[in-house]
Design an enzyme around this catalytic site. Structure first.
Site: not given
Ligand code: UD1
Length: 420
Positions: A117, A122, A307, A399
């Site tokens: 998305c 991200r 979400d 999705r």
């Molecule tokens: C998962 C969920 C998504 C939900 C999100 C937060 C899945 C498939 N998706 O996404 O639906 O909205 O959790 O509850 O499970 N970040 C970094 N570096 C990283 C990883 C993350 O900067 O290596 C940042 C992201 O950009 C974001 C924040 O951390 O701003 C939280 O992201 P994260 O909790 O990792 O979300 P997802 O796992 O991508």
């Protein structure tokens, strides 16, 4: 591409059975790479994303079988490829989570940087740092992450600078077969993480602390097969609960864990809908009375889920008063605002905050969104709006929501899918 057309203004009345959680299912699918035994996932949602993940795993040599019913069997007897190509990874960010399991199983992996998305930058830096700490050597080449752990992975102490669901899950998946003990601190506590740990523990892993801020993993030599029930989808449940509160009527939700939505129910009640939490169901009703403005901010679990932010906002567009909605997780998750405004909503976005001034009614319009949950908010708004709403790019909805038009249609919504 398909669209969803809604004739709004009809209250919802009926029962909706919640499916298994997409966000858990796709990580559980990656688990199959960690064992040469078969894993069977029950209560499996039938979604575009779970199918994508199935295709990626099949590309690696996994035997993937869908059905009967909401079930998927995955058997990685041996792997024919340790590459996750761009074409299969770009559509969905969570496919990136195969990197750790591939490394753990074979000592090497080549995985394209992810898509998914369009909700902010991200990055995957936290994933990569954790995997490096567990002993892998990582290089980046033409959009691919190339990792090797020739001498095997080993336990490590990793403290995350901020909470990430994906990095927490990826670290667990990478560490279960590593030599020695891993301690993960400042981790995400989402129910999907508990689900992943329970599945792995049933296969013989030694993970403790899932659901708390610190997780300890004692590496094991191998994992066995498992039959596991995917946890119910709290985001799907929350979306339909908010649909009922927004459009009015009385909807009973079944096959859910209402304790996983502890941050949502009080806000729906404050907004003026009636919430009845029963052992195995939740009943949401709102008849005639208007909605009241409530402020909300998103937080990591157990806080209010990002979400559900868009769906909550759709409800607030019709509330009496001014609601301030703050998005703390993603920096760019307000793409639904201009679309809701096209339906007559009054929303001003400043940085991470949206100020929603409630209006008396919304009017139907052609709208679209590039984010799965934002698309769901447009459906909810369309259910409450006067006239006809066409939600384009249904691709995103498919999705993550199983049979959304059928489930809402069973509750009396005038909703249909139109193919072009
Ligand atoms: C998962 C969920 C998504 C939900 C999100 C937060 C899945 C498939 N998706 O996404 O639906 O909205 O959790 O509850 O499970 N970040 C970094 N570096 C990283 C990883 C993350 O900067 O290596 C940042 C992201 O950009 C974001 C924040 O951390 O701003 C939280 O992201 P994260 O909790 O990792 O979300 P997802 O796992 O991508």
């Amino acid at each position: 591409m398909d669209s969803i057309v809604i004739e709004g203004g009809h209250p919802l009345n009926g029962e909706i059975q919640i499916s298994g959680a997409k966000n858990s299912a796709i990580k559980l699918q990656a688990v199959c790479l960690l064992t040469d035994k078969k894993i069977v996932l029950k209560n499996m949602p039938r979604l575009r994303d779970t199918r994508f993940m199935g295709q990626l795993l099949a590309h690696m040599g996994v035997e993937v079988e869908e059905g009967p019913g909401p079930q998927m069997s995955l058997h990685a007897k041996s792997l024919s490829s340790t590459t996750a190509p761009y074409d299969l990874v770009r559509k969905m960010r969570a496919t990136f989570n195969v990197l750790g399991p591939l490394l753990a199983r074979t000592g090497k992996a080549k995985v394209s940087l992810p898509g998914g998305c369009a909700i902010g930058a991200r990055p995957v830096d936290l994933h990569l740092k954790a995997i490096e700490a567990l002993g892998a050597h990582i290089t980046l080449d033409e959009g691919y992450v190339i990792a090797d752990a020739k001498d095997g992975l080993r336990g490590a102490e990793i403290t995350f600078p901020f909470i990430s669901v994906g990095a927490t899950e990826h670290s667990i998946l990478t560490a279960v077969l590593a030599k020695g003990t891993t301690v993960l601190s400042n981790v995400a506590r989402e129910p999907e993480i508990v689900d992943l740990a329970e599945c792995l523990n049933a296969m013989g892993a030694k993970i403790s602390g899932a659901g708390r801020s610190e997780i300890e993993i004692e590496g094991v030599k191998s994992l066995g097969g498992v039959t596991h029930n995917v946890v119910p989808d709290r985001i799907e449940a929350g979306t339909y609960a908010l649909a009922a509160a927004t459009a009015g009527g009385k909807v009973t939700l079944t096959n859910l864990r209402h304790d996983h939505l502890g941050s949502l129910w009080p806000l729906i009640a404050q907004a003026g809908a009636n919430v009845e939490l029963k052992k195995d169901r939740v009943i949401i009703s709102r008849n005639g009375d208007g909605l009241r403005a409530v402020d909300m901010e998103t937080q990591a679990y157990p806080g209010f889920p990002t979400d559900l932010q868009a769906q909550f906002m759709a409800m607030m567009t019709l509330a009496d008063g001014v609601s301030i909605i703050r998005e703390n997780i993603f920096e760019n998750r307000f793409m639904h605002c201009p679309e809701l405004s096209r339906m007559g909503a009054n929303i001003t976005v400043t940085g991470r905050e949206a100020i929603v001034r409630g209006v008396k009614s919304l009017r139907g319009a052609p709208v679209m969104a590039t984010d799965l949950r934002a698309s769901a908010s447009l459906i909810n708004a369309g259910l409450a709006a006067k006239g006809s709403t066409t939600v384009g790019r249904v691709y995103h909805l498919d999705r993550g929501f199983e049979h959304i038009e059928i489930k809402l249609g069973q509750c009396g919504a005038k909703i249909k899918r139109v193919s072009e």
